[in-house]
Design an enzyme around this catalytic site. Structure first.
Site, PDB file in Angstrom:
ATOM      1  N   ARG A  39       1.358   1.584  -1.241  1.00 49.50           N
ATOM      2  CA  ARG A  39       2.385   0.602  -1.601  1.00 49.50           C
ATOM      3  C   ARG A  39       2.416  -0.471  -0.531  1.00 49.50           C
ATOM      4  O   ARG A  39       2.205  -0.166   0.652  1.00 49.50           O
ATOM      5  CB  ARG A  39       3.777   1.226  -1.620  1.00 49.50           C
ATOM      6  CG  ARG A  39       3.944   2.324  -2.603  1.00 49.50           C
ATOM      7  CD  ARG A  39       4.413   1.790  -3.936  1.00 49.50           C
ATOM      8  NE  ARG A  39       4.478   2.873  -4.898  1.00 49.50           N
ATOM      9  CZ  ARG A  39       4.741   2.717  -6.179  1.00 49.50           C
ATOM     10  NH1 ARG A  39       4.985   1.501  -6.654  1.00 49.50           N
ATOM     11  NH2 ARG A  39       4.752   3.728  -7.001  1.00 49.50           N
ATOM     12  N   ILE A  40       2.716  -1.692  -0.951  1.00 48.75           N
ATOM     13  CA  ILE A  40       2.940  -2.757   0.029  1.00 48.75           C
ATOM     14  C   ILE A  40       4.395  -2.652   0.477  1.00 48.75           C
ATOM     15  O   ILE A  40       5.311  -2.618  -0.360  1.00 48.75           O
ATOM     16  CB  ILE A  40       2.635  -4.129  -0.597  1.00 48.75           C
ATOM     17  CG1 ILE A  40       1.142  -4.181  -0.939  1.00 48.75           C
ATOM     18  CG2 ILE A  40       3.022  -5.251   0.352  1.00 48.75           C
ATOM     19  CD1 ILE A  40       0.771  -5.282  -1.889  1.00 48.75           C
TER      20      ILE A  40
ATOM     21  N   ASP B 101      -2.661  -6.069   4.701  1.00 51.28           N
ATOM     22  CA  ASP B 101      -3.755  -5.673   5.599  1.00 51.28           C
ATOM     23  C   ASP B 101      -4.202  -6.821   6.512  1.00 51.28           C
ATOM     24  O   ASP B 101      -5.395  -6.995   6.785  1.00 51.28           O
ATOM     25  CB  ASP B 101      -4.948  -5.123   4.783  1.00 51.28           C
ATOM     26  CG  ASP B 101      -4.553  -3.917   3.944  1.00 51.28           C
ATOM     27  OD1 ASP B 101      -3.729  -3.110   4.408  1.00 51.28           O
ATOM     28  OD2 ASP B 101      -5.065  -3.788   2.812  1.00 51.28           O
TER      29      ASP B 101
ATOM     30  N   THR C 220      -3.596   2.692   8.450  1.00 55.41           N
ATOM     31  CA  THR C 220      -5.036   2.910   8.501  1.00 55.41           C
ATOM     32  C   THR C 220      -5.636   2.490   7.165  1.00 55.41           C
ATOM     33  O   THR C 220      -5.099   2.790   6.099  1.00 55.41           O
ATOM     34  CB  THR C 220      -5.391   4.368   8.870  1.00 55.41           C
ATOM     35  OG1 THR C 220      -6.811   4.489   8.908  1.00 55.41           O
ATOM     36  CG2 THR C 220      -4.818   5.383   7.911  1.00 55.41           C
ATOM     37  N   HIS C 221      -6.751   1.764   7.241  1.00 56.67           N
ATOM     38  CA  HIS C 221      -7.325   1.135   6.047  1.00 56.67           C
ATOM     39  C   HIS C 221      -8.838   1.398   6.010  1.00 56.67           C
ATOM     40  O   HIS C 221      -9.523   1.206   7.027  1.00 56.67           O
ATOM     41  CB  HIS C 221      -7.062  -0.373   6.092  1.00 56.67           C
ATOM     42  CG  HIS C 221      -7.578  -1.087   4.897  1.00 56.67           C
ATOM     43  ND1 HIS C 221      -6.937  -1.063   3.678  1.00 56.67           N
ATOM     44  CD2 HIS C 221      -8.698  -1.819   4.705  1.00 56.67           C
ATOM     45  CE1 HIS C 221      -7.631  -1.751   2.798  1.00 56.67           C
ATOM     46  NE2 HIS C 221      -8.712  -2.220   3.396  1.00 56.67           N
TER      47      HIS C 221
HETATM   48  C1  GAR Z   1      -7.349   6.748   3.559  1.00 47.85           C
HETATM   49  O1  GAR Z   1      -8.747   6.512   3.547  1.00 47.85           O
HETATM   50  C2  GAR Z   1      -6.607   5.470   3.848  1.00 47.85           C
HETATM   51  O2  GAR Z   1      -7.289   4.597   4.711  1.00 47.85           O
HETATM   52  C3  GAR Z   1      -6.506   4.883   2.470  1.00 47.85           C
HETATM   53  O3  GAR Z   1      -6.183   5.973   1.657  1.00 47.85           O
HETATM   54  C4  GAR Z   1      -6.846   7.124   2.170  1.00 47.85           C
HETATM   55  C5  GAR Z   1      -5.863   8.266   2.220  1.00 47.85           C
HETATM   56  O4  GAR Z   1      -6.544   9.464   2.440  1.00 47.85           O
HETATM   57  N1  GAR Z   1      -5.527   3.852   2.406  1.00 47.85           N
HETATM   58  C6  GAR Z   1      -5.670   2.743   1.678  1.00 47.85           C
HETATM   59  O5  GAR Z   1      -6.610   2.539   0.948  1.00 47.85           O
HETATM   60  C7  GAR Z   1      -4.527   1.767   1.819  1.00 47.85           C
HETATM   61  N2  GAR Z   1      -4.922   0.477   1.337  1.00 47.85           N
HETATM   62  P1  GAR Z   1      -5.763  10.811   2.791  1.00 47.85           P
HETATM   63  O6  GAR Z   1      -4.607  10.925   1.780  1.00 47.85           O
HETATM   64  O7  GAR Z   1      -6.767  11.895   2.616  1.00 47.85           O
HETATM   65  O8  GAR Z   1      -5.264  10.690   4.196  1.00 47.85           O
END
Ligand code: GAR
Length: 199
Positions: A96-97, A150, A113-114
């Protein structure tokens, strides 16, 4: 000791890495609460670790700002963000933003984290977008959240080579293998003061 609230929407493997790191008394941060916008499977990691969880659903509020206010209050109830240097909010797969009022409340003690090398491939489909662009490498970025999508100051990045013919899920899984230790180390560095936050 840095008090951290983690926000998730999905499987929470980054959250799990933070919980595992924080189980070591030598780690300078502890996870005091985990929040979500939905019934995220990853909340189970927090429950297993004895960490309280909360869900604040955007659809229960008239607008995004109101959702953000209730989310902020839930985080503050756990003692994070109620004064200067009073903790850190980590968006680890929150899809979510965050609204402007929420960002003003917590930033720069609000990080994300992106799964891409920002400024390349912002948004919700970063891994797919990197593949569609024909990139030969991508990676992960940990950054301060500002009002943009981001766009905030980059704290740490790590590169991941894209293998020929690789699919989105396979690549995202390899990115996450790099992402988890990077996030754990970034939170450690913020907690020790090695990394200073500014917006
Ligand atoms: C992660 O790779 C994170 O960087 C990404 O969702 C994944 C969550 O993984 N976030 C985005 O894409 C936000 N734009 P997880 O639930 O296994 O931690």
């Amino acid at each position: 000791m840095l008090n951290v609230c983690v926000l998730i929407s999905g499987s929470g493997s980054n959250l799990k890495a933070l919980l595992d790191a924080a189980a070591d008394p030598a780690y300078p941060a502890r996870i005091v609460a985990v929040g979500s916008d939905t019934e995220a499977p990853g909340l189970a990691h927090a429950t297993a670790a004895g960490v309280p969880t909360f869900i604040v659903r955007p659809q229960d509020y008239d607008d995004r700002e109101e959702w953000g206010q209730v989310l902020a209050a839930a985080i503050q109830e756990h003692g994070v963000g109620t004064g200067p240097d009073s903790g850190l909010v980590v968006s680890a797969g929150l899809m979510r933003i965050l609204p402007a009022g929420f960002v003003h409340e917590f930033s720069p003690r609000l990080i994300n984290t992106h799964p891409a090398l920002l400024p390349l491939h912002p948004g919700a489909h970063a891994v797919r977008d990197a593949l569609a662009a024909g990139a030969t490498e991508t990676g992960v970025t940990v950054h301060v959240i500002d009002e943009g999508v981001d766009t905030g100051p980059v704290l740490r990045q790590a590169r991941v080579e894209i293998r020929p013919g690789e699919g989105e899920n396979e690549l995202h899984e390899r990115i996450k293998q790099v992402e988890r230790p990077l996030l754990v180390d970034t939170v450690r560095a913020i907690a020790t003061g090695e990394l200073q936050l500014s917006d």
